[in-house]
Design an enzyme around this catalytic site. Structure first.
Site, PDB file in Angstrom:
ATOM      1  N   HIS A 169     -56.437 -18.466  30.305  1.00  0.00           N
ATOM      2  CA  HIS A 169     -55.999 -19.829  30.002  1.00  0.00           C
ATOM      3  C   HIS A 169     -56.524 -20.322  28.651  1.00  0.00           C
ATOM      4  CE1 HIS A 169     -59.952 -21.174  31.779  1.00  0.00           C
ATOM      5  NE2 HIS A 169     -59.840 -22.083  30.831  1.00  0.00           N
ATOM      6  N   ASP A 218     -56.987 -14.708  35.721  1.00  0.00           N
ATOM      7  CA  ASP A 218     -57.442 -15.516  34.578  1.00  0.00           C
ATOM      8  C   ASP A 218     -58.356 -14.693  33.662  1.00  0.00           C
ATOM      9  OD1 ASP A 218     -57.483 -17.683  32.931  1.00  0.00           O
ATOM     10  OD2 ASP A 218     -58.937 -18.835  34.087  1.00  0.00           O
ATOM     11  N   SER A 254     -65.322 -21.908  28.957  1.00  0.00           N
ATOM     12  CA  SER A 254     -64.395 -20.977  29.597  1.00  0.00           C
ATOM     13  C   SER A 254     -64.354 -19.643  28.861  1.00  0.00           C
ATOM     14  CB  SER A 254     -62.990 -21.574  29.642  1.00  0.00           C
ATOM     15  OG  SER A 254     -62.937 -22.662  30.516  1.00  0.00           O
TER      16      SER A 254
END
Length: 375
Positions: free
Chosen positions: A113, A143, A221
């Site tokens: 993402h 992911d 992230s």
């Protein structure tokens, strides 16, 4: 001999001065800070107080950051916009994230993402060198994405790989990343829970996530989650927060999943989940197994040409009297109990397409076993 008025006045003055001096002395004795009003101001630096040795926890924190931080990268992404009047294409910043060195060949791991819909990806190493990266492969369902930068001299060492299968709630965790663009940030916490599940933006579910209270914010992230030995145990991927910033609940993709998916992404550019070729349904399965008083996964339907069909498994079917034949109910895979649809998917995730597994199932109240090749 009578004293004169002048002498009396002098005695009174002396007594008054004596009382003042005694009072001043008492103030200095009882209130040392009162001296500060009368002593000259010291403009020299104060003497440093020795701190003593660092605690074991502090030494561990420092050593983990010292060894791991050079392998953590700062990722910036850009996207193209088109001026509808002039047809000019402008490349503008889209977002930031984190990643880490995977091997000596320039591969870098991050979250999918972080890169989604990016036109250009730039990698900033800890020594401030910047490179344009190419996307090698991605698995949106996990992911996870793999990038590659050119082979350069003095490439940071890959992070040592740990395992997530034996993690315990309460273990120390360390997250390194770039929250809000603040590169090389270390936060600490513990394993708060295990085997959490979250839905992806594409609707798929990521299972087996590690929950941690190490501070994770936007920009973290894709960064590594480390154990107290400095080993990679997960990829920081999401937070739970009504405000969108750190609220004490963060999630990481476990390293056992990463170590299974990444080699396939490097080799083929994509990851194919191992499949039996069956249709399952969580709510319907619970209704069936609860009625029968067993734990397992009912086969709702079978795909044409799938491993399940080739192995001769049976799915549910409607009977002439309007009843239903339950069909086969999967009980275990390679003697690993399968209690529900989630445990079936989690168990299959441990294998690769082409692996042979022993499938134990229930048919007409009789337990059977068969060897099946995953698709």
């Amino acid at each position: 001999m009578n004293s004169t008025p002048t002498q009396n006045k002098l005695l009174r003055t002396i007594r008054t001065l004596l009382f003042i001096l005694i009072g001043f002395a008492v103030l200095l004795l009882l209130f040392p800070q009162f001296k500060a009003f009368w002593l000259p101001i010291n403009t020299e630096p104060r003497a440093v107080t020795a701190r003593g040795t660092l605690s074991d926890t502090e030494r561990t924190n420092i050593e983990i950051f010292r060894q791991a931080s050079p392998s953590v990268v700062y990722i910036t992404t850009l996207t193209d916009t088109v001026n509808l009047w002039t047809r000019d294409i402008t490349r503008i910043p889209r977002g930031t994230g984190s990643g880490f060195i995977w091997d000596r060949y320039g591969h870098i791991i991050t979250n999918y993402h972080v890169l989604e819909r990016a036109s250009e990806i730039r990698i900033h190493l800890s020594d401030q060198r910047t490179f344009r990266a190419v996307l090698v492969g991605a698995s949106p369902d996990h992911d996870i994405a793999v990038l590659r930068i050119p082979l350069v001299s003095n490439m940071p060492a890959p992070l040592p790989i740990g395992t997530s299968s034996d993690l315990q709630v309460g273990q120390m965790m360390y997250a390194i990343g770039n929250p809000f663009g603040l590169d090389q940030t270390l936060t600490t916490g513990v394993v708060s829970a295990l085997n959490r599940s979250l839905y992806n933006d594409n609707g798929s579910k990521i299972n087996g996530l590690i929950q941690t209270d190490a501070a994770i914010n936007p920009g973290n992230s894709g960064g590594p989650l480390l154990d107290s030995a400095g080993r990679l145990v997960g990829i920081n991927t999401a937070i739970y927060s009504p405000s969108g910033v750190y609220a004490g609940i963060g999630f990481a993709v476990p390293v056992d999943t990463v170590n299974r998916v990444v080699p396939k992404l490097i080799a083929k550019g994509h990851y194919k989940r191992p499949q039996l070729g069956i249709l399952i349904d969580e709510e319907l399965n619970k209704a069936i197994t609860d009625k029968l008083g067993i734990k397992g996964v009912a086969i709702i339907d079978i795909k044409e040409g799938s491993p399940a069909q080739r192995a001769g498994l049976h799915s549910m079917k409607k009977l002439k009297n309007e009843g239903m034949d339950v069909g086969d109910i999967i009980l275990s895979i390679d003697d690993q109990r399968v209690n529900n649809t989630r445990s079936l998917l989690d168990t299959l995730e441990k294998y690769y397409s082409g692996d042979h597994v022993k499938l134990t199932y229930l048919r007409d109240h009789e337990k059977r076993s068969i060897t099946i090749t995953l698709d």
